[in-house]
Motif scaffolding. Structure first.
Motif, PDB file in Angstrom:
ATOM      1  N   VAL A 131       0.998  -1.240   0.149  1.00  0.00           N
ATOM      2  CA  VAL A 131      -0.033   0.106  -0.052  1.00  0.00           C
ATOM      3  C   VAL A 131       0.842   1.243  -0.020  1.00  0.00           C
ATOM      4  O   VAL A 131       0.577   2.477  -0.490  1.00  0.00           O
ATOM      5  N   LEU A 132       1.999   1.124   0.797  1.00  0.00           N
ATOM      6  CA  LEU A 132       2.879   2.394   0.853  1.00  0.00           C
ATOM      7  C   LEU A 132       3.536   2.373  -0.449  1.00  0.00           C
ATOM      8  O   LEU A 132       3.710   3.695  -1.049  1.00  0.00           O
ATOM      9  N   GLU A 133       3.995   1.403  -1.368  1.00  0.00           N
ATOM     10  CA  GLU A 133       4.571   1.375  -2.528  1.00  0.00           C
ATOM     11  C   GLU A 133       3.715   1.967  -3.373  1.00  0.00           C
ATOM     12  O   GLU A 133       3.877   2.751  -4.443  1.00  0.00           O
ATOM     13  N   LYS A 134       2.245   1.700  -3.257  1.00  0.00           N
ATOM     14  CA  LYS A 134       1.136   2.044  -4.177  1.00  0.00           C
ATOM     15  C   LYS A 134       1.235   3.785  -4.248  1.00  0.00           C
ATOM     16  O   LYS A 134       0.925   4.579  -5.027  1.00  0.00           O
ATOM     17  N   GLU A 135       1.170   4.281  -2.715  1.00  0.00           N
ATOM     18  CA  GLU A 135       1.059   5.680  -2.554  1.00  0.00           C
ATOM     19  C   GLU A 135       2.299   6.442  -3.251  1.00  0.00           C
ATOM     20  O   GLU A 135       2.057   7.360  -3.760  1.00  0.00           O
ATOM     21  N   HIS A 136       3.461   5.886  -2.688  1.00  0.00           N
ATOM     22  CA  HIS A 136       4.723   6.441  -3.518  1.00  0.00           C
ATOM     23  C   HIS A 136       4.704   6.371  -4.867  1.00  0.00           C
ATOM     24  O   HIS A 136       5.092   7.443  -5.666  1.00  0.00           O
ATOM     25  N   TYR A 137       4.064   5.390  -5.740  1.00  0.00           N
ATOM     26  CA  TYR A 137       3.949   5.365  -7.240  1.00  0.00           C
ATOM     27  C   TYR A 137       3.136   6.562  -7.565  1.00  0.00           C
ATOM     28  O   TYR A 137       3.399   7.187  -8.635  1.00  0.00           O
ATOM     29  N   GLN A 138       1.861   6.541  -7.072  1.00  0.00           N
ATOM     30  CA  GLN A 138       1.033   7.533  -7.416  1.00  0.00           C
ATOM     31  C   GLN A 138       1.618   8.981  -7.182  1.00  0.00           C
ATOM     32  O   GLN A 138       1.232   9.563  -8.132  1.00  0.00           O
ATOM     33  N   ALA A 139       2.190   9.039  -6.232  1.00  0.00           N
ATOM     34  CA  ALA A 139       2.608  10.616  -6.107  1.00  0.00           C
ATOM     35  C   ALA A 139       3.869  10.525  -7.178  1.00  0.00           C
ATOM     36  O   ALA A 139       3.764  11.879  -7.648  1.00  0.00           O
ATOM     37  N   PHE A 140       4.390   9.722  -7.537  1.00  0.00           N
ATOM     38  CA  PHE A 140       5.599   9.772  -8.477  1.00  0.00           C
ATOM     39  C   PHE A 140       4.938  10.140  -9.760  1.00  0.00           C
ATOM     40  O   PHE A 140       5.291  11.244 -10.476  1.00  0.00           O
ATOM     41  N   VAL A 141       3.862   9.598 -10.197  1.00  0.00           N
ATOM     42  CA  VAL A 141       3.212   9.771 -11.485  1.00  0.00           C
ATOM     43  C   VAL A 141       2.537  11.217 -11.473  1.00  0.00           C
ATOM     44  O   VAL A 141       2.789  11.919 -12.643  1.00  0.00           O
ATOM     45  N   THR A 142       1.755  11.644 -10.552  1.00  0.00           N
ATOM     46  CA  THR A 142       1.277  12.811 -10.218  1.00  0.00           C
ATOM     47  C   THR A 142       2.279  13.889 -10.414  1.00  0.00           C
ATOM     48  O   THR A 142       2.296  14.888 -11.176  1.00  0.00           O
ATOM     49  N   LYS A 143       3.650  13.795  -9.772  1.00  0.00           N
ATOM     50  CA  LYS A 143       4.740  14.533 -10.063  1.00  0.00           C
ATOM     51  C   LYS A 143       5.231  14.870 -11.275  1.00  0.00           C
ATOM     52  O   LYS A 143       5.263  15.892 -12.010  1.00  0.00           O
ATOM     53  N   GLU A 144       5.396  13.400 -11.955  1.00  0.00           N
ATOM     54  CA  GLU A 144       5.966  13.849 -13.418  1.00  0.00           C
ATOM     55  C   GLU A 144       4.831  14.518 -14.379  1.00  0.00           C
ATOM     56  O   GLU A 144       5.238  15.208 -15.169  1.00  0.00           O
ATOM     57  N   LEU A 145       3.621  14.031 -14.086  1.00  0.00           N
ATOM     58  CA  LEU A 145       2.638  14.626 -15.011  1.00  0.00           C
ATOM     59  C   LEU A 145       2.312  15.999 -14.897  1.00  0.00           C
ATOM     60  O   LEU A 145       2.537  16.918 -15.761  1.00  0.00           O
ATOM     61  N   CYS A 146       2.376  16.653 -13.660  1.00  0.00           N
ATOM     62  CA  CYS A 146       2.303  17.912 -13.302  1.00  0.00           C
ATOM     63  C   CYS A 146       3.511  19.012 -13.695  1.00  0.00           C
ATOM     64  O   CYS A 146       3.323  19.899 -14.257  1.00  0.00           O
ATOM     65  N   GLU A 147       4.723  18.169 -13.495  1.00  0.00           N
ATOM     66  CA  GLU A 147       5.853  18.878 -13.969  1.00  0.00           C
ATOM     67  C   GLU A 147       5.978  19.109 -15.347  1.00  0.00           C
ATOM     68  O   GLU A 147       6.260  20.441 -15.552  1.00  0.00           O
ATOM     69  N   ARG A 148       5.859  18.102 -16.004  1.00  0.00           N
ATOM     70  CA  ARG A 148       5.669  18.071 -17.349  1.00  0.00           C
ATOM     71  C   ARG A 148       4.755  19.257 -18.024  1.00  0.00           C
ATOM     72  O   ARG A 148       4.784  20.163 -18.995  1.00  0.00           O
ATOM     73  N   ALA A 149       3.498  19.029 -17.422  1.00  0.00           N
ATOM     74  CA  ALA A 149       2.431  19.784 -17.841  1.00  0.00           C
ATOM     75  C   ALA A 149       2.716  21.416 -17.307  1.00  0.00           C
ATOM     76  O   ALA A 149       2.219  22.176 -18.395  1.00  0.00           O
ATOM     77  N   ILE A 150       3.054  21.677 -16.438  1.00  0.00           N
ATOM     78  CA  ILE A 150       3.240  22.883 -16.113  1.00  0.00           C
ATOM     79  C   ILE A 150       4.387  23.732 -16.850  1.00  0.00           C
ATOM     80  O   ILE A 150       4.520  24.688 -17.339  1.00  0.00           O
ATOM     81  N   ARG A 151       5.601  22.815 -17.343  1.00  0.00           N
ATOM     82  CA  ARG A 151       6.748  23.210 -18.157  1.00  0.00           C
ATOM     83  C   ARG A 151       6.378  23.483 -19.574  1.00  0.00           C
ATOM     84  O   ARG A 151       6.863  24.380 -20.197  1.00  0.00           O
TER      85      ARG A 151
END
Lengths: 512, 369
Positions: free
Chosen positions: A64-84
């Motif tokens: 479950v912790l790994e899942k949360e970490h993964y979701q946060a990672f995907v969110t970060k990648e998408l947001c960073e690229r979209a904002i950039r």
């Protein structure tokens, strides 16, 4: 900034379409495979998550912790690229991580089974039956992934803006048509969308920092952000790491303030205008403290065009997170409100931002569970909710303020039914909250009445033991029927009455 | 055997009644904490007090019925109950219960060659089923906990469920809430086993929930909710059968409620403040201690049936040792749970006081106080 998320099924040419579409727009194209590679490089065991879903394993705490970490990672990648810049992402359901953010074009790509069978047979050299079995298994895995990670039904097409069937259309033709679609005003960048993405990005970065720190990596957190303030909720069983949270989150760039809440569950509170002066505020805080819950605020702002439509995350005006500052100082904080074109209704204590003010008050009382402002028709609200958050109660405050009283009652009732269906938790109004969860008087009187009835029943049984037991030794058919009927009615009634008494007694001492 | 009031119902003095209430409380705390019915503690506990095994089971299954009704309603509101699956299993489980009641009643009537030892055969049979089934459950759970702690691996594997699904034993039924397609033959096997165990030792969930997860492939939350739905009907049917045979002591049922309905809320609160791995560890250890407790009593029943030649005065010693072990298991488990509950409760109170003090300070700084 533009963001298109394409959800593709297995062997349905979604990747091909995404690449063609991105090339025509001149946007960056990011695939799930690349994202997984980056996540794996970052130390996230995506393979283990995939295997757990494929093997239908129940998720352990570590997973479950790994899942949360993964979701946060995907969110970060998408947001960073979209904002950039501009981004076309193709994968499973990345857009679900950015729920409530409008102006994301979300496309689901499907294709008829025959074409997909043919493609699998050609590529993998499988017979038709084996190819069918292979596709069925892949689809089953996808369904489970969506259910596990986003709590949505993969076939629920209302989660998408467009569903494209490539059965009788060329990829190039569809990509060209989609280019026009992406130019629609609904999918254009606004300051409100950028602010919402920045909030998601900051929360994701904070969650990743917590997942990577030795002191906090074993703990589940719910992290939200609002204008550079990060709210972290943790469960009572993890209270030991509470002191470390602020230290870790403070290391994240862009964090001005950190608010920690110990909460084992969440209460969602909906209003069009928040105020800490209203009795509802005290009632909700009271219930949250008793339950050990965090209160998540959701401010509804009617869509500008007044028509039902997709919920959009509106911008919340920035105020100084420093609680020690004077109200006047807080009022001078600017942020980006001048660019938004979205008016924040009403004038709260702190520079007119009622949401931030109430959030601050909740944080001071240790029950803040996040805050958001959504510009939407309330009837469309359930689509903007995070289905994976464990809510225990939804409180619907004064919404539909512009409507007449009869319409207001009806619409609130419909909204309650819709939210109850979507979240499967009790949905109450402010008045009902008080009556059902706070008013001790009526509850105590009822419990006392039940207590007296229970006491009489017990007294009757234990003063007439032989007679009662004799009734339970039936000989004739009539006696047997009477004994069975009596027992099956009597036992649940006693359980119910005495259960209510104990529940009330425990409520009184704060255990519920 | 304790003094009898009427037929097979024992005389209840105040001390015995209070012990039954305590059994109910401990069973309730464990039940709220673990999620099972708590019968694994209450049934042998009552037997240790001199209640004939069959009456202990009959009274407990009646008690379970009322509790399951409330629990099932709550799970139903959360969408965790697959009613179609539940109804299919219920239909078969009734046959299992009926078989169990028939066997228990038959064994209860057996006496040795001297016309004594009535009930010992049923007690031995119930104890043996209890020991075998709960040894497997407790050991599997402990192994799961240790494996999870060591390797951080996922929960129960679905390999068995998938292997059975691949057999495609026709006919099959699709269950929409659980989202599984299951062979009718597997349903019959699971329903019979669950009903038989509920009817024999009053423990159904320990088999029903793992069977639904491992053999049918049902998600855990749905398995728990559906099991409670099932337990409600099985409890009602079990109670019906036992009352027809004259084996339900309503006084014991009422006394169990006094403790259990209080304990269940405290146990459920404990799940909010204790880590999942600790919950599973405590559960497995309590179950294994209960198994040892029941195993200690087995030689006593063997002697009563004339199958083991030991001095009758050992009966008292074995019964006391069994009772002590059971109480040790229950009380130590409950103390661990209560310790965590109280600690979490105090921590929350301290936190709120500290926040309230901070709020007052900040208001003073803002000139708002």
């Amino acid at each position: 900034m533009g963001l298109v998320c394409i959800s593709r099924g297995s062997y349905s040419r979604g990747k091909e379409l995404a690449e063609s579409f991105a090339a025509k727009l001149g946007w960056e194209c990011l695939g799930r495979e690349e994202l997984i590679e980056r996540a794996t490089d970052a130390g996230i065991a995506v393979g283990r998550l995939e295997m757990a879903v494929v093997k239908r394993r129940q998720f352990s705490e570590a997973l479950v912790l790994e899942k949360e970490h993964y979701q946060a990672f995907v969110t970060k990648e998408l947001c960073e690229r979209a904002i950039r810049g501009n981004l076309v992402y193709h994968g499973r359901a990345g857009a679900m991580l950015l729920r409530g953010v409008s102006h994301i074009l979300r496309i689901r790509v499907v294709e008829d089974l025959e074409s997909r069978l043919l493609r699998v047979s050609e590529r993998l050299g499988l017979s038709r039956d084996k190819a069918r079995q292979y596709i069925d298994e892949l689809e089953g895995d996808l369904h489970r992934w969506m259910r596990t990670f986003y709590n949505i039904d993969w076939d629920g097409y209302t989660n998408f803006d467009l569903v494209v069937n490539l059965e009788s259309m060329s990829v190039d033709g569809v990509a060209t048509a989609l280019c026009s679609y992406a130019q629609l005003p609904s999918f254009q960048e606004t300051p409100a969308v950028t602010a919402a993405l920045e909030n998601h990005l900051l929360a994701a970065r904070a969650r990743i920092a917590l997942a990577r720190d030795q002191a906090t990596y074993r703990v589940r957190f719910k992290v939200t952000a609002l204008n550079r303030e990060v709210s972290v909720a943790y469960e009572p069983s993890d209270a030991g790491v509470a002191g470390e949270i602020e230290r870790v989150v403070r290391t994240v760039e862009g964090v001005d303030a950190v608010r920690c809440t110990m909460a084992s569950t969440n209460i969602l509170w909906l209003e069009e205008q928040f105020s800490s002066e209203e009795p509802a505020f005290d009632d909700i805080v009271h219930v949250a403290q008793r339950w050990g819950a965090g209160v998540e605020l959701l401010k509804l702002q009617a869509a500008e065009d007044g028509e039902p439509g997709e919920p959009r995350e509106a911008e919340v005006r920035r105020v100084d997170p420093d609680l020690g500052a004077s109200p006047a100082d807080r009022g001078r904080q600017g942020g980006i409100e001048d660019d938004s074109g979205v008016e924040t209704a009403g004038a709260g204590t702190y520079g007119g931002d009622d949401l931030q003010e109430v959030w601050g008050e909740l944080a001071r009382l240790g029950v803040a569970g996040g805050a958001r402002q959504v510009e939407a028709d309330p009837r469309e609200l359930s689509r903007a909710l995070d289905r994976s958050t464990p809510y225990s109660l939804v409180v619907v405050g004064d919404v539909f303020r512009s409507k007449g009283s009869a319409a207001k009652v009806r619409l609130k009732r419909e909204l309650g039914a819709q939210l109850s269906e979507a979240l499967r938790v009790p949905v109450v109004g402010v008045q009902e909250l008080r009556e059902r969860y706070i008013s001790r008087g009526r509850e105590l009187v009822r419990a006392a009445c039940f207590g007296i009835i229970v006491a009489l029943i017990y007294a009757a049984i234990f003063t007439h033991q032989k007679e009662i037991l004799a009734l339970l030794l039936p000989q004739t058919t009539v006696e047997k029927v009477a004994a069975v009927a009596g027992l099956l009615i009597f036992v649940p009634v006693v359980a119910f009455l005495y259960g209510k008494v104990t529940k009330t007694l425990l409520h009184l001492v704060g255990i519920e | 055997m304790a003094e009898l009031l009427l037929k097979d119902f024992i005389v209840l003095d105040l001390a015995t009644a209070l012990q039954v209430v305590l059994l109910g409380f401990i069973g309730g705390v464990l039940s709220g904490f673990i999620g099972s019915g708590g019968a694994f503690f209450m049934t042998p506990g009552m037997m240790n007090l001199g209640v004939p095994g069959v009456i202990a089971v009959g009274s407990n299954i009646t008690h379970k019925f009322g509790k399951a009704m409330v629990g099932s309603k709550k799970h139903g509101e959360l969408g965790n109950v697959d009613r179609k699956l539940g109804l299919c299993l219920i239909a078969v489980s009734f046959i299992g219960i009926r078989i169990a009641v028939w066997i228990n009643s038959f064994l209860f009537g057996i006496e040795d060659a001297h016309g004594s030892g009535k009930g010992a055969a049923a007690d031995l049979y119930i104890s043996m089923v209890f020991v075998i089934i709960l040894s497997v459950v407790g050991a599997s759970m402990l192994r799961d906990v240790l494996r999870t702690t060591r390797s951080d691996q996922g929960g129960p594997s679905r390999k068995l469920a998938e292997a059975l699904a691949r057999l495609r034993l026709k006919p099959e039924i699709y269950f929409p809430v659980a989202d599984v397609r299951v062979s009718v033959w597997i349903l019959i096997a699971v329903g019979l086993a669950t009903g038989y165990l509920a009817g024999t030792i009053g423990v159904g969930g320990f088999i029903g929930v793992p069977a639904m997860i491992y053999l049918i492939g049902v998600p855990t939350a749905v398995a728990t909710g559906t099991e409670l739905f099932l337990a409600m009907f099985m409890g009602a049917f079990g109670a019906l059968n036992y009352v027809l045979e004259g084996y339900v002591d309503i006084r014991l049922t009422m006394l169990l409620y006094l403790g259990s309905l209080l304990g269940i809320y405290i146990g459920a609160y404990g799940t909010k403040v204790v880590k999942e791995v600790v919950i599973r560890l405590v559960t497995s250890l309590i179950i294994l201690l209960c198994v040892i407790s029941r195993a200690i009593a087995v030689p006593m029943y063997l002697r009563q049936l004339g199958w083991l030649a030991i001095d009758p005065k050992w009966d008292g010693f074995l019964n006391a040792a069994s009772k002590l072990m059971l109480m040790l298991a229950g009380i130590s488990g409950v103390l661990v749970i209560l310790f965590n509950v109280v600690r979490a409760f105090r921590r929350q109170v301290v936190l709120h006081r500290r926040l309230a003090a901070l709020a007052v300070d900040e208001d003073a700084l803002d000139g708002r106080g």
